[in-house]
Enzyme design. Structure first.
Site, PDB file in Angstrom:
ATOM      1  N   SER A   1       0.871  -1.168   0.000  1.00 25.70           N
ATOM      2  CA  SER A   1       0.000   0.000   0.000  1.00 25.70           C
ATOM      3  C   SER A   1       0.910   1.219   0.000  1.00 25.70           C
ATOM      4  O   SER A   1       1.834   1.309   0.810  1.00 25.70           O
ATOM      5  CB  SER A   1      -0.914  -0.009   1.226  1.00 25.70           C
ATOM      6  OG  SER A   1      -1.997   0.868   1.016  1.00 25.70           O
ATOM      7  N   GLU A   2       0.655   2.159  -0.915  1.00 23.34           N
ATOM      8  CA  GLU A   2       1.659   3.193  -1.191  1.00 23.34           C
ATOM      9  C   GLU A   2       1.856   4.182  -0.044  1.00 23.34           C
ATOM     10  O   GLU A   2       2.807   4.949  -0.060  1.00 23.34           O
ATOM     11  CB  GLU A   2       1.351   3.923  -2.502  1.00 23.34           C
ATOM     12  CG  GLU A   2       0.067   4.726  -2.539  1.00 23.34           C
ATOM     13  CD  GLU A   2      -1.106   3.925  -3.092  1.00 23.34           C
ATOM     14  OE1 GLU A   2      -1.066   2.674  -3.015  1.00 23.34           O
ATOM     15  OE2 GLU A   2      -2.057   4.544  -3.581  1.00 23.34           O
ATOM     16  N   ASN A   3       0.972   4.166   0.946  1.00 24.40           N
ATOM     17  CA  ASN A   3       1.219   5.039   2.089  1.00 24.40           C
ATOM     18  C   ASN A   3       2.318   4.505   3.000  1.00 24.40           C
ATOM     19  O   ASN A   3       2.736   5.197   3.925  1.00 24.40           O
ATOM     20  CB  ASN A   3      -0.072   5.264   2.884  1.00 24.40           C
ATOM     21  CG  ASN A   3      -0.642   3.986   3.438  1.00 24.40           C
ATOM     22  OD1 ASN A   3      -0.800   3.008   2.730  1.00 24.40           O
ATOM     23  ND2 ASN A   3      -0.928   3.983   4.721  1.00 24.40           N
TER      24      ASN A   3
ATOM     25  N   SER B   1       8.485   4.148  -0.644  1.00 21.09           N
ATOM     26  CA  SER B   1       7.324   3.460  -1.215  1.00 21.09           C
ATOM     27  C   SER B   1       7.276   3.646  -2.725  1.00 21.09           C
ATOM     28  O   SER B   1       7.059   2.692  -3.483  1.00 21.09           O
ATOM     29  CB  SER B   1       6.044   4.019  -0.580  1.00 21.09           C
ATOM     30  OG  SER B   1       4.914   3.391  -1.127  1.00 21.09           O
TER      31      SER B   1
END
Lengths: 239, 217
Positions: free
Chosen positions: B45-47, B87
Site C-alpha cells: 500500500s503506497e502510504n 514506497s
C-alpha cells in the site's frame, strides 16, 4: 556531545512562522499529522501560508482547521478529496491548488532535503502534469523534469524522539514525515514521547537529529481515524 | 454478467505466486480477500506498508496503521513499514510487479483516465500517475460502461489522462480484454454474456477471435 534541540512547548516550536511562508506538513490523510502544531498555527492566525502536504485534512481536523479560518493561500498536495470547505474555496478561486503525483511529491521533498535540485521521472508523462516541463528519453522511455521542494518550515510528527532530535515513527504514520523532515530550513518535530539521549537504539532511528532544529512533546494526541474499518471479532479471515 | 465481487474474483486469477502487488481503491481492494488457496503474494500500500493484512478487530484498531484508502488495517507477519519516498521507489523502480486499479476510461492504445472530469471537482491523482508510469503489469478493474450506459473502452480517451500506453489487461463486468498493437483483444466473456453484447458495449476497435471462452470464476 549530542546537541539539544528541545523547545519548551508548541508555542516555542512554532515561533517564527510568519504570514506568506511555505510550510511542509507530514502525514497521510489524518495519519501521522503534526496535530499539535496545526492547532497552534490556527491559534496564532498566521495567514497566506503555502502548505505542502499530501492531503488537506477533513473539515474539522488536520489542515481543514487552517482552511476553515482561510489561513492557507496555496495548497500543494496529491489528493484533497475529503474536505467540503476545501472544495468550496477551490471552486470559488479563493484557494490556489497545485496537484502533484504522490510519488513525485515525496521525491521532490526528498530531493529538496538531499541537495538534488531536480530529477527526471516517468510519472505524469503524456498528461497535463507534464505541460511546460522538459521531457527527456532514458532507455527509450520518456521522463519529465520535476524540481525539488523545500520549505521555510517543515513540521513532522513522530512517535518517539530524543532531545537530540532523533526520531522514530510508528507504523504507517511514517509516510511523508521523514522526507519532509529533511526539506525544511527549520524542521519542527512534535513527538508523543520525548526521551533523553541514549534511550533510543541508534540503529532503529528513522530520522537522524541533524535534520531537526526543534523538538517538543505534544501535550495530547487525538490520533483521529478517518475510515474505521473492522472485521468481526469471531471471523479473522473476513476483511 | 459479473458484479464487483465477480470482477475481483477474476482479477485474483491474474495474481502470480511470489509477487508484490499494489491494489487501488474500489474494486481492486476486494482482490485482497480473494487470493486463491496456496497463492503467496504480498500487498503493497503506497502510504507505506508491505504485507498488508485484513481489517483489524475492534480491539486491534490502530490510528497509526492504515492503507492508501485511509482504512484501518493490520500487518501480517513479515510486514514492513517505510516512508513515502521509499514506497514510490518500490513502485517507480519496478519492484512491484502488478498494479490493479480502477478507471473512468481506457483507450485501445492502453491510455488510462481515472483522476479528473473537467468542470467537476478535482480531487487529485494520488499515487495513480506514479503507479501506471512504472508497474510492469497494469490490470484495470472497472465496469464496461459508465452509469449513462456509455462505453468506457474507447478508441482514445476523452478525459484528462493518468498515463499513456500502460494498460495491459482490462477486466470488466462483461469481459477480459487485452490491449495490444493499438486495439482491444477479446480474451474471455463473462458468464451469460455474448460476444455481441461485448461488441455493442465497446466503442474502441475490438479484435474477436474465433473462440471466446467463458470466464471460469
Amino acid at each position: 556531545m549530542a546537541l539539544d534541540k528541545t523547545v519548551r512547548d508548541v508555542q516555542a516550536a512554532c515561533r517564527g512562522i510568519e504570514d506568506g511562508m511555505t510550510v511542509m506538513l507530514g502525514g497521510f490523510g489524518l495519519c501521522g499529522i503534526p496535530e499539535c502544531s496545526i492547532g497552534e498555527l490556527a491559534r496564532t492566525g498566521v495567514k497566506d501560508l503555502t502548505c505542502i502536504s499530501n492531503n488537506a485534512g477533513v473539515d474539522d481536523f488536520g489542515l481543514g482547521l487552517l482552511l476553515k479560518t482561510r489561513q492557507i493561500k496555496k495548497m500543494i498536495a496529491s489528493y484533497v478529496g475529503e474536505n467540503d470547505e476545501f472544495e468550496r474555496q477551490m471552486l470559488s478561486g479563493e484557494l490556489d491548488v497545485d496537484l502533484i503525483p504522490q510519488g513525485s511529491l515525496a521525491e521532490r521533498c526528498r530531493a529538496g532535503g538531499a541537495g538534488i535540485p531536480a530529477f527526471f521521472t516517468p510519472a505524469g508523462y503524456g498528461t497535463e502534469i507534464a505541460e511546460g516541463k522538459e521531457v527527456r528519453e532514458f532507455d527509450g522511455k520518456p521522463h519529465i523534469l520535476e524540481s525539488a521542494l523545500t520549505a521555510d518550515f517543515a513540521i513532522v510528527k513522530a512517535w518517539k524522539g530524543d532531545t537530540a532530535g532523533n526520531l522514530i515513527y510508528k507504523a504507517t504514520a511514517r509516510n511523508f514525515n521523514p522526507a519532509m523532515a529533511t526539506a525544511g530550513r527549520i524542521t519542527i518535530a512534535e513527538v508523543e514521547e520525548l526521551v533523553p539521549v541514549g534511550e533510543l537504539d541508534p540503529g532503529q532511528i528513522h530520522t537522524p537529529g541533524i535534520f531537526v532544529q526543534r523538538i517538543f512533546q505534544g501535550a495530547q494526541y487525538e490520533r483521529r481515524i478517518e475510515q474505521r474499518t473492522v472485521a468481526p471479532a469471531s471471523n479473522e479471515s473476513k476483511g | 454478467m459479473l458484479d464487483k465481487i465477480g470482477i475481483a474474483k477474476r482479477i485474483a486469477q491474474e495474481l502470480e505466486n511470489g509477487t508484490y502487488v499494489n491494489l487501488g481503491i474500489g474494486i481492486p481492494t476486494l482482490v485482497a480477500n480473494l487470493v486463491p488457496e496456496g497463492m503467496n503474494v504480498e500487498f503493497q500500500s503506497e502510504n507505506g506498508i508491505l504485507g498488508m493484512g485484513p481489517f483489524p478487530t475492534d480491539a486491534d484498531v490502530d490510528a497509526d496503521l492504515i492503507n492508501a484508502g485511509k482504512q484501518t488495517i493490520t500487518a501480517l507477519p513479515g510486514a514492513v513499514y517505510f516512508d513515502s519516498a521509499a514506497s514510490f521507489a518500490m513502485i517507480r523502480g519496478r519492484h512491484v510487479q502488478l498494479t490493479v486499479l480502477g478507471a473512468m476510461e481506457v483507450s485501445q492504445q492502453g491510455d488510462i483516465a481515472n483522476w479528473k472530469i473537467p468542470g467537476r471537482l478535482v480531487k487529485g491523482m494520488g499515487g495513480a500517475m506514479d503507479l501506471v508510469a512504472s508497474a510492469e503489469n497494469i490490470v484495470v478493474a472497472m465496469m464496461h460502461t459508465n452509469k449513462h450506459g456509455e462505453s468506457k473502452l474507447l478508441s482514445s480517451c476523452s478525459l484528462p489522462l493518468t498515463g499513456v500506453a500502460c494498460v495491459k489487461r482490462i477486466v470488466t463486468n462483461l469481459a477480459v480484454l487485452d490491449v495490444k498493437d493499438g486495439v482491444f483483444h477479446l480474451v474471455e466473456r463473462a458468464p451469460g454474456v455474448s460476444v455481441q453484447d461485448i461488441q455493442a458495449a465497446t466503442a474502441g476497435d475490438l479484435v474477436v477471435p474465433a473462440e471466446v471462452p467463458e470466464m471460469q470464476i
